[in-house]
Design a protein around this motif. Structure first.
Motif, PDB file in Angstrom:
ATOM      1  N   ARG A  30       0.866  -1.188   0.000  1.00  0.00           N
ATOM      2  CA  ARG A  30       0.000   0.000   0.000  1.00  0.00           C
ATOM      3  C   ARG A  30       0.899   1.233   0.000  1.00  0.00           C
ATOM      4  O   ARG A  30       1.769   1.373   0.860  1.00  0.00           O
ATOM      5  N   PHE A  31       0.663   2.121  -0.963  1.00  0.00           N
ATOM      6  CA  PHE A  31       1.494   3.307  -1.100  1.00  0.00           C
ATOM      7  C   PHE A  31       0.845   4.503  -0.418  1.00  0.00           C
ATOM      8  O   PHE A  31      -0.379   4.544  -0.231  1.00  0.00           O
ATOM      9  N   ALA A  32       1.664   5.482  -0.059  1.00  0.00           N
ATOM     10  CA  ALA A  32       1.159   6.685   0.601  1.00  0.00           C
ATOM     11  C   ALA A  32       0.117   7.377  -0.272  1.00  0.00           C
ATOM     12  O   ALA A  32       0.321   7.560  -1.472  1.00  0.00           O
ATOM     13  N   GLU A  33      -0.994   7.778   0.336  1.00  0.00           N
ATOM     14  CA  GLU A  33      -2.113   8.323  -0.435  1.00  0.00           C
ATOM     15  C   GLU A  33      -1.887   9.768  -0.873  1.00  0.00           C
ATOM     16  O   GLU A  33      -2.512  10.235  -1.819  1.00  0.00           O
ATOM     17  N   GLU A  34      -1.006  10.486  -0.185  1.00  0.00           N
ATOM     18  CA  GLU A  34      -0.884  11.915  -0.461  1.00  0.00           C
ATOM     19  C   GLU A  34       0.090  12.245  -1.583  1.00  0.00           C
ATOM     20  O   GLU A  34       0.253  13.407  -1.942  1.00  0.00           O
ATOM     21  N   GLY A  46       4.647 -10.245 -11.464  1.00  0.00           N
ATOM     22  CA  GLY A  46       3.638  -9.228 -11.728  1.00  0.00           C
ATOM     23  C   GLY A  46       2.694  -9.103 -10.559  1.00  0.00           C
ATOM     24  O   GLY A  46       2.899  -9.706  -9.492  1.00  0.00           O
ATOM     25  N   GLY A  47       1.648  -8.304 -10.723  1.00  0.00           N
ATOM     26  CA  GLY A  47       0.689  -8.117  -9.646  1.00  0.00           C
ATOM     27  C   GLY A  47      -0.517  -7.343 -10.124  1.00  0.00           C
ATOM     28  O   GLY A  47      -0.574  -6.875 -11.269  1.00  0.00           O
ATOM     29  N   TRP A  48      -1.488  -7.202  -9.234  1.00  0.00           N
ATOM     30  CA  TRP A  48      -2.732  -6.505  -9.525  1.00  0.00           C
ATOM     31  C   TRP A  48      -2.700  -5.120  -8.897  1.00  0.00           C
ATOM     32  O   TRP A  48      -2.485  -4.974  -7.700  1.00  0.00           O
ATOM     33  N   LEU A  49      -2.904  -4.100  -9.733  1.00  0.00           N
ATOM     34  CA  LEU A  49      -2.868  -2.720  -9.281  1.00  0.00           C
ATOM     35  C   LEU A  49      -4.293  -2.218  -9.077  1.00  0.00           C
ATOM     36  O   LEU A  49      -5.121  -2.286  -9.987  1.00  0.00           O
ATOM     37  N   THR A  50      -4.563  -1.694  -7.889  1.00  0.00           N
ATOM     38  CA  THR A  50      -5.862  -1.098  -7.585  1.00  0.00           C
ATOM     39  C   THR A  50      -5.628   0.334  -7.149  1.00  0.00           C
ATOM     40  O   THR A  50      -4.888   0.585  -6.192  1.00  0.00           O
ATOM     41  N   ALA A  51      -6.235   1.285  -7.862  1.00  0.00           N
ATOM     42  CA  ALA A  51      -6.075   2.700  -7.558  1.00  0.00           C
ATOM     43  C   ALA A  51      -7.438   3.357  -7.471  1.00  0.00           C
ATOM     44  O   ALA A  51      -8.202   3.354  -8.444  1.00  0.00           O
ATOM     45  N   GLY A  52      -7.763   3.890  -6.302  1.00  0.00           N
ATOM     46  CA  GLY A  52      -9.051   4.550  -6.112  1.00  0.00           C
ATOM     47  C   GLY A  52     -10.211   3.607  -6.371  1.00  0.00           C
ATOM     48  O   GLY A  52     -10.218   2.473  -5.908  1.00  0.00           O
ATOM     49  N   ASP A  53     -11.167   4.074  -7.169  1.00  0.00           N
ATOM     50  CA  ASP A  53     -12.355   3.274  -7.479  1.00  0.00           C
ATOM     51  C   ASP A  53     -12.203   2.477  -8.774  1.00  0.00           C
ATOM     52  O   ASP A  53     -13.145   1.782  -9.178  1.00  0.00           O
ATOM     53  N   ALA A  54     -11.058   2.577  -9.421  1.00  0.00           N
ATOM     54  CA  ALA A  54     -10.861   1.868 -10.691  1.00  0.00           C
ATOM     55  C   ALA A  54     -10.768   0.363 -10.445  1.00  0.00           C
ATOM     56  O   ALA A  54     -10.292  -0.077  -9.397  1.00  0.00           O
ATOM     57  N   PRO A  72      -5.748   6.288  -2.693  1.00  0.00           N
ATOM     58  CA  PRO A  72      -5.200   4.989  -2.303  1.00  0.00           C
ATOM     59  C   PRO A  72      -4.677   4.204  -3.506  1.00  0.00           C
ATOM     60  O   PRO A  72      -5.312   4.163  -4.554  1.00  0.00           O
ATOM     61  N   VAL A  73      -3.509   3.587  -3.345  1.00  0.00           N
ATOM     62  CA  VAL A  73      -2.904   2.749  -4.378  1.00  0.00           C
ATOM     63  C   VAL A  73      -2.409   1.472  -3.716  1.00  0.00           C
ATOM     64  O   VAL A  73      -1.643   1.536  -2.748  1.00  0.00           O
ATOM     65  N   VAL A  74      -2.864   0.329  -4.223  1.00  0.00           N
ATOM     66  CA  VAL A  74      -2.458  -0.961  -3.679  1.00  0.00           C
ATOM     67  C   VAL A  74      -1.999  -1.847  -4.819  1.00  0.00           C
ATOM     68  O   VAL A  74      -2.640  -1.908  -5.875  1.00  0.00           O
ATOM     69  N   LEU A  75      -0.889  -2.527  -4.626  1.00  0.00           N
ATOM     70  CA  LEU A  75      -0.402  -3.517  -5.579  1.00  0.00           C
ATOM     71  C   LEU A  75      -0.235  -4.832  -4.822  1.00  0.00           C
ATOM     72  O   LEU A  75       0.399  -4.868  -3.766  1.00  0.00           O
ATOM     73  N   ALA A  76      -0.839  -5.910  -5.347  1.00  0.00           N
ATOM     74  CA  ALA A  76      -0.818  -7.194  -4.647  1.00  0.00           C
ATOM     75  C   ALA A  76      -0.653  -8.333  -5.633  1.00  0.00           C
ATOM     76  O   ALA A  76      -0.878  -8.170  -6.835  1.00  0.00           O
ATOM     77  N   ASP A  77      -0.261  -9.487  -5.114  1.00  0.00           N
ATOM     78  CA  ASP A  77      -0.057 -10.640  -5.990  1.00  0.00           C
ATOM     79  C   ASP A  77      -1.373 -11.237  -6.457  1.00  0.00           C
ATOM     80  O   ASP A  77      -1.414 -11.974  -7.446  1.00  0.00           O
ATOM     81  N   GLN A  78      -2.470 -10.929  -5.766  1.00  0.00           N
ATOM     82  CA  GLN A  78      -3.779 -11.464  -6.131  1.00  0.00           C
ATOM     83  C   GLN A  78      -4.782 -10.342  -6.318  1.00  0.00           C
ATOM     84  O   GLN A  78      -4.707  -9.302  -5.665  1.00  0.00           O
ATOM     85  N   LEU A  94      10.188  -2.644  -9.097  1.00  0.00           N
ATOM     86  CA  LEU A  94      10.700  -1.302  -8.853  1.00  0.00           C
ATOM     87  C   LEU A  94       9.528  -0.389  -8.528  1.00  0.00           C
ATOM     88  O   LEU A  94       8.498  -0.416  -9.220  1.00  0.00           O
ATOM     89  N   THR A  95       9.658   0.409  -7.481  1.00  0.00           N
ATOM     90  CA  THR A  95       8.599   1.348  -7.116  1.00  0.00           C
ATOM     91  C   THR A  95       9.207   2.717  -6.840  1.00  0.00           C
ATOM     92  O   THR A  95      10.363   2.840  -6.438  1.00  0.00           O
ATOM     93  N   GLY A  96       8.414   3.731  -7.057  1.00  0.00           N
ATOM     94  CA  GLY A  96       8.844   5.092  -6.750  1.00  0.00           C
ATOM     95  C   GLY A  96       7.639   5.976  -6.532  1.00  0.00           C
ATOM     96  O   GLY A  96       6.584   5.764  -7.141  1.00  0.00           O
ATOM     97  N   THR A  97       7.752   6.950  -5.632  1.00  0.00           N
ATOM     98  CA  THR A  97       6.658   7.899  -5.395  1.00  0.00           C
ATOM     99  C   THR A  97       7.192   9.318  -5.491  1.00  0.00           C
ATOM    100  O   THR A  97       8.338   9.592  -5.145  1.00  0.00           O
ATOM    101  N   TYR A  98       6.335  10.219  -5.969  1.00  0.00           N
ATOM    102  CA  TYR A  98       6.705  11.610  -6.200  1.00  0.00           C
ATOM    103  C   TYR A  98       5.753  12.558  -5.486  1.00  0.00           C
ATOM    104  O   TYR A  98       4.532  12.351  -5.484  1.00  0.00           O
TER     105      TYR A  98
END
Length: 294
Positions: A30-34, A46-54, A72-78, A94-98
């Protein structure tokens, strides 16, 4: 001049949370929301990306995803909607936040979709491979090196996305390729402090004022001088927050004869006087909401 050069210069990491992760299932991040932008690039697995309501989106090795924040941004194996049990392959990621606070860079964020994914291609492959080898080798305390590494992948990904046919490229980017609008945009970007008028801009394009106004409006979505004012005010905002340049000097650099006229125009666009904006929205502060003109 590259049509997105100026805005990409404003997308630079400073203390970016850049990491190379080796993950064995089950895993979830789970990545920082701000944050303004979140970058995820699976090197293996690989993994499943969930961002907001998408709905969840599958990322495969070689894909690079950029998520526009905040949210909210979540990346998970399932996938949360269809979890699968049983063994799965290990993932290297690889991950990065700005945190993007540049007013010029904000012009880019405003045209990005909530989630963009650039599929595996040769364009950024060598960059990902280089980052894979360098991320772990970067010694502690070398944050500036880590920042530049994630900058490279971010810019490469954005450039590839802009080249995709399905990308919703903004009018001011498309306009750079137009035989009439292109010379005018390049002239304004190259010399924003010049005393431009519709007549002098039309001479850059070698067309009449009427032709320029009509074509510019259809391609870019606003009149030439309105675009120029917006561009000048974005540049001025970054000069105010990123430098100690006096307000009067900033005014001259973006094409205003005196600080009074500049201050009136700046407040009309950003909602604050230049001095108040500098005090409230300096680059080392959280810049958000109406207080920072966004």
């Amino acid at each position: 001049m590259d049509p997105i050069d100026d805005v990409l210069r404003g997308v630079r990491a400073s203390g970016a949370d850049f990491d190379r992760k080796e993950l064995s299932p089950p895993w979830s991040l789970r990545f920082a929301e701000e944050v303004s932008l979140t970058l995820c690039a699976p090197l293996r697995g690989g993994g499943w990306l969930t961002a907001g309501d998408a709905p969840p989106r599958l990322l495969r090795a070689g894909d690079t995803a950029i998520v526009r924040g905040p949210g909210p941004v979540v990346l998970a194996d399932q996938s949360p909607s269809a979890p699968v049990t049983g063994p799965a392959e290990r993932t290297i990621l690889l991950t990065g936040t700005y945190h993007v606070r540049s007013a010029v860079a904000q012009r880019l964020l405003d045209v990005l979709p909530p989630v963009l994914v650039v599929p595996d291609s040769d364009g950024c492959a060598s960059m990902r491979e280089f980052l894979d080898t360098q991320a772990g080798a970067c010694p502690p305390g070398r944050q500036v090196v880590r920042d530049r590494l994630v900058d490279w992948l971010m810019v490469c990904t954005l450039r590839e996305w802009f080249d995709q046919p399905e990308a919703r490229v903004p009018g001011w980017v498309r306009g750079f390729d137009d035989e009439v609008v292109g010379p005018v945009l390049r002239a304004m970007h190259a010399a924003p402090g010049r005393s431009w008028t519709l007549a002098t801009l039309a001479r850059e394009a070698r067309v009449s004022r009427t032709t320029l106004a009509d074509r510019f409006g259809r391609l870019v979505g606003e009149p030439p001088l309105t675009y120029l004012t917006q561009w000048r005010m974005s540049m001025a905002a970054d000069l105010l927050t990123g430098t100690a340049t006096p307000v009067g000097t900033v005014a001259h650099e973006v094409g205003y004869a005196d600080a009074f006229g500049f201050s009136a125009a700046f407040k009309r666009i950003h909602g604050l006087s230049p001095t108040a904006y500098r005090r409230t929205c300096r680059t080392d502060a959280t810049c958000a909401g109406i207080a920072c003109g966004t």
